[in-house]
Design a protein around this motif. Structure first.
Motif, mmCIF file in Angstrom:
data_model
loop_
_atom_site.group_PDB
_atom_site.id
_atom_site.type_symbol
_atom_site.label_atom_id
_atom_site.label_comp_id
_atom_site.label_asym_id
_atom_site.label_seq_id
_atom_site.Cartn_x
_atom_site.Cartn_y
_atom_site.Cartn_z
ATOM 1 N N ASN A 179 0.815 -1.207 0.000
ATOM 2 C CA ASN A 179 0.000 0.000 0.000
ATOM 3 C C ASN A 179 0.849 1.258 0.000
ATOM 4 O OD1 ASN A 179 -2.292 -1.520 -0.044
ATOM 5 N ND2 ASN A 179 -2.628 -1.446 2.164
ATOM 6 N N ALA A 180 2.077 1.123 0.554
ATOM 7 C CA ALA A 180 2.967 2.282 0.570
ATOM 8 C C ALA A 180 3.300 2.700 -0.861
ATOM 9 C CB ALA A 180 4.230 1.955 1.357
ATOM 10 N N GLY A 181 3.521 1.697 -1.761
ATOM 11 C CA GLY A 181 3.724 1.958 -3.193
ATOM 12 C C GLY A 181 4.882 2.890 -3.480
ATOM 13 N N GLY A 182 4.874 3.480 -4.690
ATOM 14 C CA GLY A 182 5.878 4.460 -5.066
ATOM 15 C C GLY A 182 7.202 3.854 -5.441
ATOM 16 N N GLY A 183 8.228 4.684 -5.540
ATOM 17 C CA GLY A 183 9.562 4.221 -5.915
ATOM 18 C C GLY A 183 10.272 3.614 -4.733
ATOM 19 N N HIS A 184 11.468 3.097 -4.991
ATOM 20 C CA HIS A 184 12.195 2.415 -3.925
ATOM 21 C C HIS A 184 13.046 3.358 -3.107
ATOM 22 C CE1 HIS A 184 15.569 2.713 -6.685
ATOM 23 N NE2 HIS A 184 14.859 2.090 -7.601
ATOM 24 N N GLY A 185 13.203 4.600 -3.572
ATOM 25 C CA GLY A 185 13.907 5.603 -2.790
ATOM 26 C C GLY A 185 15.405 5.448 -2.755
ATOM 27 N N PHE A 186 15.928 4.526 -3.526
ATOM 28 C CA PHE A 186 17.376 4.293 -3.521
ATOM 29 C C PHE A 186 17.944 4.859 -4.813
ATOM 30 C CE2 PHE A 186 21.045 1.479 -4.497
ATOM 31 C CZ PHE A 186 21.827 1.814 -3.404
ATOM 32 N N SER A 187 18.546 6.024 -4.705
ATOM 33 C CA SER A 187 19.024 6.670 -5.928
ATOM 34 C C SER A 187 20.531 6.532 -6.058
ATOM 35 C CB SER A 187 18.630 8.146 -5.922
ATOM 36 O OG SER A 187 19.197 8.780 -4.816
ATOM 37 N N PHE A 188 20.975 6.325 -7.270
ATOM 38 C CA PHE A 188 22.416 6.254 -7.522
ATOM 39 C C PHE A 188 22.664 6.617 -8.975
ATOM 40 C CE2 PHE A 188 22.437 2.322 -9.993
ATOM 41 C CZ PHE A 188 21.276 1.690 -9.562
ATOM 42 N N ASP A 189 23.907 6.888 -9.284
ATOM 43 C CA ASP A 189 24.231 7.125 -10.682
ATOM 44 C C ASP A 189 25.506 6.350 -11.036
ATOM 45 O OD1 ASP A 189 25.099 10.478 -9.785
ATOM 46 O OD2 ASP A 189 26.370 8.709 -9.786
ATOM 47 N N ALA A 190 25.985 6.597 -12.224
ATOM 48 C CA ALA A 190 27.081 5.778 -12.752
ATOM 49 C C ALA A 190 28.278 5.718 -11.821
ATOM 50 C CB ALA A 190 27.483 6.310 -14.113
ATOM 51 N N SER A 191 28.607 6.849 -11.206
ATOM 52 C CA SER A 191 29.820 6.890 -10.388
ATOM 53 C C SER A 191 29.693 6.047 -9.119
ATOM 54 C CB SER A 191 30.133 8.337 -10.013
ATOM 55 O OG SER A 191 29.056 8.857 -9.271
ATOM 56 N N ASP A 192 28.454 5.669 -8.775
ATOM 57 C CA ASP A 192 28.256 4.854 -7.574
ATOM 58 C C ASP A 192 28.540 3.377 -7.813
ATOM 59 O OD1 ASP A 192 27.428 6.990 -5.949
ATOM 60 O OD2 ASP A 192 25.453 6.919 -6.895
ATOM 61 N N ILE A 193 28.636 2.990 -9.066
ATOM 62 C CA ILE A 193 28.898 1.581 -9.363
ATOM 63 C C ILE A 193 30.403 1.364 -9.327
ATOM 64 C CG2 ILE A 193 28.647 -0.250 -11.074
ATOM 65 C CD1 ILE A 193 26.096 1.111 -11.971
ATOM 66 N N THR A 194 30.820 0.531 -8.396
ATOM 67 C CA THR A 194 32.251 0.438 -8.097
ATOM 68 C C THR A 194 33.003 -0.498 -9.029
ATOM 69 O OG1 THR A 194 31.705 -1.250 -6.472
ATOM 70 C CG2 THR A 194 31.978 1.002 -5.658
ATOM 71 N N ALA A 195 32.332 -1.239 -9.867
ATOM 72 C CA ALA A 195 33.048 -2.155 -10.758
ATOM 73 C C ALA A 195 32.338 -2.260 -12.092
ATOM 74 C CB ALA A 195 33.132 -3.543 -10.120
ATOM 75 N N THR A 196 33.080 -2.086 -13.153
ATOM 76 C CA THR A 196 32.556 -2.380 -14.490
ATOM 77 C C THR A 196 33.580 -3.251 -15.199
ATOM 78 O OG1 THR A 196 33.491 -0.331 -15.265
ATOM 79 C CG2 THR A 196 31.136 -0.320 -14.802
ATOM 80 N N PRO A 197 33.210 -4.261 -15.939
ATOM 81 C CA PRO A 197 31.840 -4.676 -16.150
ATOM 82 C C PRO A 197 31.210 -5.264 -14.888
ATOM 83 C CG PRO A 197 33.349 -6.309 -17.013
ATOM 84 C CD PRO A 197 34.182 -5.158 -16.576
ATOM 85 N N VAL A 198 29.918 -5.460 -14.945
ATOM 86 C CA VAL A 198 29.203 -5.974 -13.763
ATOM 87 C C VAL A 198 29.751 -7.351 -13.386
ATOM 88 C CG1 VAL A 198 26.943 -6.574 -12.835
ATOM 89 C CG2 VAL A 198 27.146 -4.697 -14.471
ATOM 90 N N PHE A 199 29.968 -8.194 -14.372
ATOM 91 C CA PHE A 199 30.509 -9.538 -14.131
ATOM 92 C C PHE A 199 31.791 -9.704 -14.953
ATOM 93 C CE2 PHE A 199 25.879 -9.917 -13.694
ATOM 94 C CZ PHE A 199 25.804 -10.373 -12.394
ATOM 95 N N ALA A 200 32.824 -10.230 -14.325
ATOM 96 C CA ALA A 200 34.102 -10.389 -15.019
ATOM 97 C C ALA A 200 34.352 -11.848 -15.362
ATOM 98 C CB ALA A 200 35.222 -9.861 -14.141
ATOM 99 N N ASP A 201 34.779 -12.072 -16.615
ATOM 100 C CA ASP A 201 35.160 -13.414 -17.059
ATOM 101 C C ASP A 201 36.604 -13.638 -16.636
ATOM 102 O OD1 ASP A 201 35.807 -15.712 -18.353
ATOM 103 O OD2 ASP A 201 35.020 -15.121 -20.307
ATOM 104 N N GLN A 202 36.827 -14.636 -15.800
ATOM 105 C CA GLN A 202 38.183 -14.863 -15.290
ATOM 106 C C GLN A 202 38.886 -15.965 -16.059
ATOM 107 O OE1 GLN A 202 37.887 -15.313 -11.000
ATOM 108 N NE2 GLN A 202 38.037 -13.099 -10.832
#
Lengths: 222, 157
Positions: free
Chosen positions: B134-157
């Motif tokens: 019932n609370a609904g709405g967005g999840h309230g967790f905002s981030f942008d590109a600089s917040d992602i600490t590793a790219t690519p998301v998954f690394a092929d080792q």
């Protein structure tokens, strides 16, 4: 349907590999399981018949990037490709966040590819999800075989919609572009997720999530 | 796509309170609340002995797989399932249309006790989850590109 948990500081996403029978969905998961850092993955669970055909689904849980202290958890599923298992495919699609459609590049599999894609659209529609809204990418698998359709033909058949998506030439048995396609759909998902916050941002508007080096084939705007 | 379920620290504390109380009364080892797609919503108990994520995926599959069986005898679905092992067992019951509760228990207790307390626990969990929806709405967790600490998301080792 992603879930965000502020107590355990986790965000969960569900990605489903979809496609016709024997197109290489399980091989994708097997390669990822084999090559990813063991610390970032759980066990690969495969519910298969004695002949190694997927009966129910394959499942691989992965931990990925940390965003602002939140661990992103991706749950990878495959569906059984055989036509008779449609009820199982509907079950696996439940709460899906993103998809990778795996097409078999061989000429004789083209009809099955088209049927499977149509089946995907129908099954998503039953959950009130439009294929035009959900993040997905296309894999053209088995590019190492001889009797394969050219990429532009596959694009015409499977990627000829108003929204064209990224597609990859894949050889899942050797791992070619397996990670590239997974990373692509993951980044689209994270980007979409970041837009679903309703908290006003104090920082400048976010730019697109950085994309890895251009291994993608036939990339198009999503 | 529906609004993204967002569990705040307070929500999780409330769920933990209900689930902890259930485990104490039922003398079970572990309980997990999942959605029917196999995502873990909340968990409580001894989680060191098993991979809860995999249990959730398989339990959701198991629950859905028996739905057709239920239809054959004129039911919409079975609202509870019990898998009996030699020493450890799993009891699963429906919380609401979207949610299932899984309980893992051993020799310390009985399926009757687990079944008895899980019914009222499921009602309490359903009420808590309904409040979230019932609370609904967005999840309230905002981030942008600089917040992602590793790219690519998954690394092929």
């Amino acid at each position: 349907m992603s879930i965000i948990n502020y107590a355990s500081r986790e965000i969960q996403f569900k990605i489903v590999y979809y496609g016709p029978a024997l197109c290489g969905k399980t091989t994708n998961l097997g390669y990822i399981h084999q090559r990813i850092n063991p610390e970032n993955r759980g066990d690969l669970v495969s519910l298969a018949t004695a002949a190694d055909r997927t009966l129910f689904f394959d499942f691989l849980p992965l931990n990925a990037v940390v965003i602002k202290g939140f661990v992103t958890k991706f749950q990878l599923y495959t569906v059984p490709g055989q036509v008779i298992y449609n009820a199982t495919r509907q079950l696996v699609l439940r709460s899906v966040d993103g998809m990778i459609f795996v097409a078999d590049s061989q000429w004789e599999k083209m009809e099955e590819n088209v049927e499977s894609f149509k089946n995907l659209e129908d099954n998503l529609a039953k959950q009130n999800i439009s294929i035009d809204e959900i993040p997905y990418v296309l894999q053209y698998n088995k590019r190492d075989l001889e009797n394969i359709a050219p990429v532009n033909y596959l694009e015409y058949v499977l990627n000829n919609r108003k929204r064209r998506v990224q597609s990859f030439e894949v050889i899942s048995s050797t791992g070619q572009n397996v990670f590239a396609s997974l990373n692509a759909v993951s980044q689209i998902l994270l980007h979409k997720f970041s837009k679903q916050s309703d908290v006003p941002k104090t920082a400048p508007a976010p730019v697109a999530i950085p994309v890895e080096p251009p291994i993608a084939q036939k990339s198009a705007a999503v | 796509m529906n609004a993204i379920p967002c569990l705040t620290i307070e929500d999780v504390a409330n769920l933990d309170g209900v689930l902890g109380n259930f485990l104490t009364k039922a003398e079970a080892e572990l309980t997990v609340v999942i959605d029917r797609g196999g995502n873990v919503i909340s968990q409580f108990g001894d989680m060191t002995v098993m991979d809860v994520t995999i249990i959730a995926a398989l339990a959701a599959g198991s629950f859905a797989a028996t739905k057709e069986l239920a239809r054959r005898i004129g039911e919409v679905e079975f609202n509870a399932l019990y898998h009996q092992g030699n020493g450890n067992h799993i009891f699963m019951n429906s919380v609401d249309d979207d949610t299932i509760m899984i309980t893992v228990f051993g020799r310390r207790t009985t399926v009757g006790l687990v079944r008895f307390y899980s019914a009222s626990t499921a009602q309490s969990v359903a009420a808590l989850l309904k409040a979230l929806q019932n609370a609904g709405g967005g999840h309230g967790f905002s981030f942008d590109a600089s917040d992602i600490t590793a790219t690519p998301v998954f690394a092929d080792q």
